[in-house]
Design an enzyme around this catalytic site. Sequence first.
Site, PDB file in Angstrom:
ATOM      1  N   GLU A  24       0.836  -1.195   0.000  1.00 14.15           N
ATOM      2  CA  GLU A  24       0.000   0.000   0.000  1.00 14.15           C
ATOM      3  C   GLU A  24       0.871   1.245   0.000  1.00 14.15           C
ATOM      4  O   GLU A  24       1.786   1.381   0.813  1.00 14.15           O
ATOM      5  CB  GLU A  24      -0.899   0.006   1.237  1.00 14.15           C
ATOM      6  CG  GLU A  24      -1.759   1.255   1.382  1.00 14.15           C
ATOM      7  CD  GLU A  24      -2.556   1.241   2.666  1.00 14.15           C
ATOM      8  OE1 GLU A  24      -3.506   0.440   2.762  1.00 14.15           O
ATOM      9  OE2 GLU A  24      -2.214   2.016   3.585  1.00 14.15           O
ATOM     10  N   TYR A  56      -6.486   7.119  -0.220  1.00 19.79           N
ATOM     11  CA  TYR A  56      -7.305   8.268  -0.584  1.00 19.79           C
ATOM     12  C   TYR A  56      -7.554   9.055   0.694  1.00 19.79           C
ATOM     13  O   TYR A  56      -8.100   8.520   1.657  1.00 19.79           O
ATOM     14  CB  TYR A  56      -8.611   7.731  -1.153  1.00 19.79           C
ATOM     15  CG  TYR A  56      -9.530   8.700  -1.848  1.00 19.79           C
ATOM     16  CD1 TYR A  56      -9.339   8.998  -3.193  1.00 19.79           C
ATOM     17  CD2 TYR A  56     -10.602   9.275  -1.190  1.00 19.79           C
ATOM     18  CE1 TYR A  56     -10.201   9.853  -3.854  1.00 19.79           C
ATOM     19  CE2 TYR A  56     -11.473  10.128  -1.845  1.00 19.79           C
ATOM     20  CZ  TYR A  56     -11.268  10.415  -3.182  1.00 19.79           C
ATOM     21  OH  TYR A  56     -12.123  11.244  -3.837  1.00 19.79           O
ATOM     22  N   HIS A  84      -8.091   3.547  -4.301  1.00 19.99           N
ATOM     23  CA  HIS A  84      -9.085   3.704  -3.233  1.00 19.99           C
ATOM     24  C   HIS A  84     -10.128   4.734  -3.644  1.00 19.99           C
ATOM     25  O   HIS A  84      -9.831   5.699  -4.350  1.00 19.99           O
ATOM     26  CB  HIS A  84      -8.408   4.172  -1.950  1.00 19.99           C
ATOM     27  CG  HIS A  84      -7.582   3.126  -1.264  1.00 19.99           C
ATOM     28  ND1 HIS A  84      -7.449   3.057   0.102  1.00 19.99           N
ATOM     29  CD2 HIS A  84      -6.852   2.106  -1.761  1.00 19.99           C
ATOM     30  CE1 HIS A  84      -6.656   2.045   0.424  1.00 19.99           C
ATOM     31  NE2 HIS A  84      -6.280   1.455  -0.699  1.00 19.99           N
ATOM     32  N   ARG A 114     -16.259   3.561   2.876  1.00 24.63           N
ATOM     33  CA  ARG A 114     -17.106   4.702   3.215  1.00 24.63           C
ATOM     34  C   ARG A 114     -16.226   5.907   3.550  1.00 24.63           C
ATOM     35  O   ARG A 114     -16.533   7.024   3.171  1.00 24.63           O
ATOM     36  CB  ARG A 114     -18.028   4.374   4.388  1.00 24.63           C
ATOM     37  CG  ARG A 114     -19.035   5.483   4.622  1.00 24.63           C
ATOM     38  CD  ARG A 114     -20.166   5.101   5.524  1.00 24.63           C
ATOM     39  NE  ARG A 114     -19.798   5.176   6.932  1.00 24.63           N
ATOM     40  CZ  ARG A 114     -20.681   5.363   7.905  1.00 24.63           C
ATOM     41  NH1 ARG A 114     -21.963   5.473   7.624  1.00 24.63           N
ATOM     42  NH2 ARG A 114     -20.290   5.404   9.158  1.00 24.63           N
ATOM     43  N   ALA A 135     -20.922   1.993   2.484  1.00 27.77           N
ATOM     44  CA  ALA A 135     -20.002   1.434   1.481  1.00 27.77           C
ATOM     45  C   ALA A 135     -20.720   0.446   0.565  1.00 27.77           C
ATOM     46  O   ALA A 135     -20.382   0.324  -0.621  1.00 27.77           O
ATOM     47  CB  ALA A 135     -18.818   0.764   2.165  1.00 27.77           C
ATOM     48  N   HIS A 159     -15.197  -2.636  13.245  1.00 26.39           N
ATOM     49  CA  HIS A 159     -15.086  -1.203  12.973  1.00 26.39           C
ATOM     50  C   HIS A 159     -15.491  -0.428  14.216  1.00 26.39           C
ATOM     51  O   HIS A 159     -16.420  -0.810  14.937  1.00 26.39           O
ATOM     52  CB  HIS A 159     -15.993  -0.830  11.801  1.00 26.39           C
ATOM     53  CG  HIS A 159     -15.706   0.527  11.239  1.00 26.39           C
ATOM     54  ND1 HIS A 159     -16.153   1.684  11.839  1.00 26.39           N
ATOM     55  CD2 HIS A 159     -15.005   0.928  10.145  1.00 26.39           C
ATOM     56  CE1 HIS A 159     -15.765   2.736  11.136  1.00 26.39           C
ATOM     57  NE2 HIS A 159     -15.057   2.303  10.109  1.00 26.39           N
ATOM     58  N   ASP A 168     -20.751  -5.666  12.714  1.00 27.96           N
ATOM     59  CA  ASP A 168     -19.638  -5.446  11.798  1.00 27.96           C
ATOM     60  C   ASP A 168     -19.573  -6.552  10.747  1.00 27.96           C
ATOM     61  O   ASP A 168     -19.333  -6.289   9.569  1.00 27.96           O
ATOM     62  CB  ASP A 168     -18.326  -5.391  12.588  1.00 27.96           C
ATOM     63  CG  ASP A 168     -17.136  -5.102  11.703  1.00 27.96           C
ATOM     64  OD1 ASP A 168     -16.975  -3.938  11.299  1.00 27.96           O
ATOM     65  OD2 ASP A 168     -16.376  -6.042  11.392  1.00 27.96           O
ATOM     66  N   LYS A 175     -21.583  -5.936   2.014  1.00 31.24           N
ATOM     67  CA  LYS A 175     -20.714  -5.367   0.978  1.00 31.24           C
ATOM     68  C   LYS A 175     -20.294  -6.443  -0.026  1.00 31.24           C
ATOM     69  O   LYS A 175     -20.225  -6.191  -1.232  1.00 31.24           O
ATOM     70  CB  LYS A 175     -19.480  -4.717   1.622  1.00 31.24           C
ATOM     71  CG  LYS A 175     -19.790  -3.451   2.415  1.00 31.24           C
ATOM     72  CD  LYS A 175     -18.544  -2.750   2.918  1.00 31.24           C
ATOM     73  CE  LYS A 175     -17.832  -3.495   4.016  1.00 31.24           C
ATOM     74  NZ  LYS A 175     -16.706  -2.708   4.607  1.00 31.24           N
TER      75      LYS A 175
END
Length: 308
Positions: A24, A56, A84, A114, A135, A159, A168, A175
Amino acid sequence: MTRTPSIVDRLRHDPEARIPFSVEFSPPRDAAAEARLWRAVREFEQLQPAFVSMTYGAGGSTRDRTVRVTGQIAEETTLLPVAHLTAVSHSVDELRSMVGSYADRGITNILVLRGDPPGDPLGDWEKHPDGVEYAEELVRLVRDLGDFHVGVASFPEGHHRADDLEQDTRCLVDKLRAGAEYSITQMFFDVDDYLRLRDRVCAHDAEQGAKPIIPEIMPITSLRSVRRMLELSGTTLPSYLDEKFTRAAGSGPEEDRAAVREVGIELATTIGERLISEGAPGLHFITLNFARATREVLSNLGLAPARV
C-alpha cells in the site's frame, strides 16, 4: 474500457509456490515525498507484487494526487494498481466522475470505503446531501458503472463505529453480497482476530466467506508514529507488545528507532509466518512509501531476495 486482471486473479497461485504479497502506498504531499514514493515504487516493481494500492485522503483531501499517481503507476510501470475510493464528502455525480477518471487511466480495480470524516477521523460521519450513506451502496454504484473489480475493507477487531462484532460482520457480508470480490483488512497485531473474522464471515454466509480476506501487516519502525495511527484507526496493540516496544524505545527524550525497528520487523515476520500457515490468500503491507522495512520482512518470509 480495457479489462485488466482482477485482484482475485492475482491471488490465485500454485499451493507449492510463494504466497502472493501486495503493498500500500499513500499519495505524496510534496515534491520530495513524491520522489521518495517513486523510489519505493521502482524497488517494489522488481519484487513483482500481486498488486499495489493507493490510498485516498479523508474527505477527498488527496483526490487529485491519488488519481494522478495511480494513473502514472498504471501507465509507466508493470505494477497492477488498485485505487481507493471513499464516499465521504462526495456527491454521487462526483463519485461517478472519479470512477470515470480511473477508467480513463486504465484502472479497473477499485477499493471502496465509506471513509473517515475530514479533520477528526473518529468524529461523527455525515452523509453528503447528494451522496451515499454506506459502502455497500458505493459498491453497487461502481459495479453499475462498468466492468470494474471491486474490493472493500474489513476489520478484524470490528469497525469502531459498529455496535458489536455481529453488526460489523453483517456489514462486511452486505458489501460482499453487493458485488465486492474480496476485502483487505485494517492492520492488526493479533492473528487470532483475523482468524475469528474469517470464521464469522463463513458462519454468516458460506458463499461470501469463500471470497478472499487479505490481511494487512504494518511493520512498525516508529512507536510514536504507530501510536498515532492506532489512535486514528481504533486498532489495538496488545499490552504485552506495547510493553515490548516501550522497552525498546527507551526512556530518553527520543525513542531508540533502531531498537523499535528491530522489534517491529520481528513482529511483522512472526505475523506473516502465522498467516501463511493459516492459509491466508495473500499478505498486504502498509509501506508509508518506504521499501526497506517491508522488503526485510518479505526476505525473512522467503518472498523476496535479501538486499545485497
